[in-house]
Enzyme design. Structure first.
Site, PDB file in Angstrom:
ATOM      1  N   ARG A   1     -11.428   2.952  -2.267  1.00  0.00           N
ATOM      2  CA  ARG A   1     -11.011   2.090  -1.150  1.00  0.00           C
ATOM      3  C   ARG A   1     -11.608   2.667   0.126  1.00  0.00           C
ATOM      4  NH1 ARG A   1      -5.904   1.750  -4.271  1.00  0.00           N
ATOM      5  NH2 ARG A   1      -5.347  -0.424  -4.465  1.00  0.00           N
TER       6      ARG A   1
ATOM      7  N   ARG B   1       2.689  -9.651  -0.545  1.00  0.00           N
ATOM      8  CA  ARG B   1       2.841  -8.455  -1.391  1.00  0.00           C
ATOM      9  C   ARG B   1       3.737  -7.392  -0.761  1.00  0.00           C
ATOM     10  NH1 ARG B   1      -3.247  -6.013  -1.756  1.00  0.00           N
ATOM     11  NH2 ARG B   1      -2.315  -3.987  -2.146  1.00  0.00           N
TER      12      ARG B   1
ATOM     13  N   GLU C   1      -9.454 -11.344  -6.877  1.00  0.00           N
ATOM     14  CA  GLU C   1      -8.154 -11.179  -6.219  1.00  0.00           C
ATOM     15  C   GLU C   1      -7.580 -12.529  -5.803  1.00  0.00           C
ATOM     16  OE1 GLU C   1      -8.063  -7.222  -3.925  1.00  0.00           O
ATOM     17  OE2 GLU C   1      -9.857  -8.223  -3.197  1.00  0.00           O
TER      18      GLU C   1
ATOM     19  N   CYS D   1      -8.265  -2.978 -11.591  1.00  0.00           N
ATOM     20  CA  CYS D   1      -8.089  -1.830 -10.692  1.00  0.00           C
ATOM     21  C   CYS D   1      -6.848  -1.983  -9.836  1.00  0.00           C
ATOM     22  CB  CYS D   1      -9.316  -1.624  -9.814  1.00  0.00           C
ATOM     23  SG  CYS D   1      -9.597  -2.975  -8.677  1.00  0.00           S
TER      24      CYS D   1
ATOM     25  N   ASN E   1      -3.082  -6.721  -7.489  1.00  0.00           N
ATOM     26  CA  ASN E   1      -2.121  -6.734  -6.383  1.00  0.00           C
ATOM     27  C   ASN E   1      -2.292  -8.003  -5.558  1.00  0.00           C
ATOM     28  OD1 ASN E   1      -1.782  -4.149  -7.320  1.00  0.00           O
ATOM     29  ND2 ASN E   1      -3.063  -3.226  -5.751  1.00  0.00           N
ATOM     30  N   ASP E   2      -3.532  -8.230  -5.142  1.00  0.00           N
ATOM     31  CA  ASP E   2      -3.769  -9.444  -4.370  1.00  0.00           C
ATOM     32  C   ASP E   2      -3.771 -10.684  -5.260  1.00  0.00           C
ATOM     33  OD1 ASP E   2      -3.891  -8.885  -1.591  1.00  0.00           O
ATOM     34  OD2 ASP E   2      -5.674  -7.683  -1.979  1.00  0.00           O
TER      35      ASP E   2
ATOM     36  N   HIS F   1       0.819  -1.211   0.000  1.00  0.00           N
ATOM     37  CA  HIS F   1       0.000   0.000   0.000  1.00  0.00           C
ATOM     38  C   HIS F   1       0.854   1.262   0.000  1.00  0.00           C
ATOM     39  CE1 HIS F   1      -3.174  -2.904   0.741  1.00  0.00           C
ATOM     40  NE2 HIS F   1      -3.828  -2.080  -0.045  1.00  0.00           N
TER      41      HIS F   1
ATOM     42  N   ARG G   1     -15.878   0.170  -3.195  1.00  0.00           N
ATOM     43  CA  ARG G   1     -15.546  -1.159  -2.696  1.00  0.00           C
ATOM     44  C   ARG G   1     -15.859  -1.198  -1.210  1.00  0.00           C
ATOM     45  NH1 ARG G   1      -9.616  -3.377  -2.662  1.00  0.00           N
ATOM     46  NH2 ARG G   1      -9.255  -1.771  -1.114  1.00  0.00           N
TER      47      ARG G   1
HETATM   48  C1  PEP Z   1      -5.770  -5.262  -5.415  1.00  0.00           C
HETATM   49  O1  PEP Z   1      -5.592  -6.149  -4.581  1.00  0.00           O
HETATM   50  O2  PEP Z   1      -5.260  -5.273  -6.563  1.00  0.00           O
HETATM   51  C2  PEP Z   1      -6.602  -4.100  -5.083  1.00  0.00           C
HETATM   52  C3  PEP Z   1      -6.926  -3.213  -5.995  1.00  0.00           C
HETATM   53  O3  PEP Z   1      -6.965  -3.947  -3.786  1.00  0.00           O
HETATM   54  P1  PEP Z   1      -5.953  -3.433  -2.645  1.00  0.00           P
HETATM   55  O4  PEP Z   1      -4.682  -3.035  -3.319  1.00  0.00           O
HETATM   56  O5  PEP Z   1      -6.606  -2.323  -1.938  1.00  0.00           O
HETATM   57  O6  PEP Z   1      -5.793  -4.665  -1.803  1.00  0.00           O
HETATM   58 MG    MG Z   2      -6.806  -6.216  -2.805  1.00  0.00          MG
END
Ligand code: PEP
Ligand code: MG
Length: 557
Positions: A294, A453, A419, A490, A442-443, A194, A330
């Site tokens: 978010r 991550r 995810e 996203c 990302n997830d 993040h 979300r």
């Molecule tokens: C992701 O996991 O790609 C996502 C957009 O959610 P976050 O990064 O907030 O976990």
């Molecule tokens: Mg995520």
């Protein structure tokens, strides 16, 4: 194409992973970590020891007051003023005095007094409890001052600079001033942490997992390339000035384009924003809506649940900013590096694999229902028709349950984030239950490659160009195409201009990213036809690894 920059004479080239694009150059300053308490020393002169401890607190109070006076943002000023008042609190001084008289040296007296004070604030609850974490910062600074160590936290050399750090917590990153910090370089951290996301939101070139970064001496002239991950240390003032000039010219060029996203031959691709609050919309970037709000970012650190009114007004503020456009909210995504203390979730051995995202509703369905109630009311109040989606959906059954809860409140556009690999593999079945999918790369990387991550040492596995990740995205896009429902991305993959052409070639219908990433992605799409995008997708899917994929696609750029 960006203007090529002539090779610069560098004393040393460090390499990490570029996670927020762009170039910058300037002088480097390191963020010092919290001071380690040395072993206690016997106190021979209590009066001098009290004076040393009090001076530590006074130094911090003064420094905070000065920063407050200089802060342009009223919210930042209020926070700094409140912190300065805590550092100057006579009760804290009295407590330090008592600790010294009980035999502790200055540093340990400050540490113990701050711990007591912290406990008192926590017990008082409400607003006071929320100030408790401020005391950690005050404690670290006052202990450093008492020990004569560098001040922890973001340095303020009085001119723009490149910030290096062992690692940066989201709380450190979110408060950085992009007018002063030119770029970020950390020793640790992954591409989808993040912190990386916040760096992109601030538009700062950033490199993570860069071994040796914190060894660069303060004041050294350096360059940072957030695309290639290269950090040139010791390049000299002249070369740094030239790089910075070109970087700003390129930013201006990209910023001039506007209008909806489309390929060179007019194939539409919605360009949407990732935001954490309405404040992220103030940059005034031309986008077609919000692809990922978010909502949990509004309530990080909260110990009491947000009220219905608070939620409704925060959501309505965003809906009003995009009348008639797609705005995807979300629902709360708590867990791992985004703790929401008010949920009181138990500590888990493997938090990323535990109760997080939509799974929280298994234990606390009322929290999800309350949020959906607030979204429905915000929609009615702002005359908007928001899209809602849940994070960490794993099975079609979970998607169906979420859709039922949302639809029963009149919310018409209901989606699921992809995810988890299980969700990608069953994308078609998920689309039987919901109206759209949004791929959180990302997830999805984290779970597909079994790589945390935030783990800097595994950053190569989390590279968004991994062909196996692209393969799963292709499955989702194909499922969407088959039933005529939108499938967007996203996650941070969407913010990489070259990769954006691959994603569009795979069949993705929207790309959502931080506001500052939009111009470069819009520019990349405008330079490729849909046929070229499809060709790029084939090249990337066929590659053996991320580097080969990137190289193959870059050659045709
Ligand atoms: C992701 O996991 O790609 C996502 C957009 O959610 P976050 O990064 O907030 O976990
Ligand atoms: Mg995520």
């Amino acid at each position: 194409m960006p203007e090529p920059v002539a090779a610069v004479p560098t004393a040393e080239m460090l390499r990490g992973l570029g996670i927020s694009p762009g170039r910058a150059a300037g002088r480097v300053y390191r963020m010092a970590g919290p001071p380690l308490l040395p072993s206690p020393v016997p106190v021979t002169d209590p009066v001098a020891e009290v004076a040393r401890a009090v001076l530590g607190l006074e130094t911090v109070a003064e420094e905070l007051a000065q920063r407050a006076a200089k802060a342009a943002d009223p919210a930042a000023r209020d926070i700094l003023e409140a912190q300065a008042m805590i550092a100057a609190d006579p009760m804290l001084r009295e407590s330090v005095d008592e600790q010294v008289r009980a035999g502790l040296d200055a540093a340990h007296a400050i540490d113990t007094a701050c711990a007591h004070h912290r406990q008192m604030l926590l017990s008082a609850g409400g607003y006071f409890a929320e100030r408790a974490s401020d005391l950690d910062d005050i404690r670290n600074r006052a202990v450093a001052a008492a020990l004569g160590l560098p001040m922890p936290g973001v340095p303020s050399p009085g001119h723009p600079f490149i910030l290096t750090a062992e690692d940066l917590a989201p709380a450190d990153t979110v408060n950085l001033d992009p007018g002063v910090v030119l770029a970020l370089v950390t020793e640790k951290g992954g591409p989808t942490s993040h912190t990386a996301i916040l760096a992109r939101a601030l538009g700062l070139p950033a490199v993570v997992a860069c071994h040796g970064a914190t060894g660069i001496a303060d004041g050294t002239w350096a360059s940072v390339d957030g695309d290639t991950g290269e950090v040139g240390a010791g390049i000299g003032e002249e070369a740094a000035g030239e790089i910075q000039r070109r970087a700003l010219a390129e930013r201006d060029r990209l910023g001039e384009a506007s209008g909806p996203g489309r390929t060179a031959d007019g194939h539409p691709v919605k360009l949407l924003l990732n935001i954490g609050s309405v404040a992220d919309l103030q940059a005034g970037v031309a986008a077609e809506g919000v692809g990922l709000f978010r909502t949990e970012f509004l309530f990080l650190d909260r110990r009491t649940a947000p009220t219905h009114e608070e939620q409704t007004s925060a959501y309505a503020a965003v809906l009003r900013a995009f009348p008639g456009a797609q705005v995807v909210l979300r629902t709360l995504d708590a867990g791992t590096d985004k703790p929401l203390p008010f949920l009181g979730l138990a500590d888990e051995i493997n938090p990323a694999l535990g109760v997080r995202g939509l799974r929280v509703a298994r234990r606390q369905p009322d929290v999800l229902d309350a949020q959906l109630d607030a979204i429905a009311e915000a929609a009615a109040a702002s005359d908007a028709s928001p899209w809602v989606m849940a994070p960490m959906v794993t099975t079609p059954g979970e998607a169906a349950d979420f859709a039922r809860r949302a639809r029963s409140r009149g919310l018409a556009n209901v989606g699921a984030m992809v995810e988890v690999p299980a969700a990608a593999l069953h994308a078609r079945r998920l689309l039987d239950e919901v109206d759209f999918l949004s791929i959180g790369t990302n997830d999805l990387s984290q779970y597909t490659f079994a790589a945390d991550r935030q783990h800097g040492d595994l950053a190569d596995l989390l590279d968004s160009w991994q062909p196996a990740l692209l393969y799963l995205i292709a499955q989702c896009a194909e499922a969407g195409r088959a039933v005529g429902k939108p499938v967007g991305v996203c996650g941070e993959a969407a913010a990489d201009p070259l990769l954006a052409t691959v994603l569009v070639g795979l069949g993705v219908t929207s790309l959502s990213m931080s506001a500052r990433s939009v111009p470069a992605v819009r520019d990349a799409l405008a330079r490729h036809s849909i046929a070229q995008c499809r060709h790029n997708a084939e090249l990337a899917l066929a590659a053996r690894d991320p580097d080969e994929a990137r190289r193959a696609v870059r050659e045709g750029w």
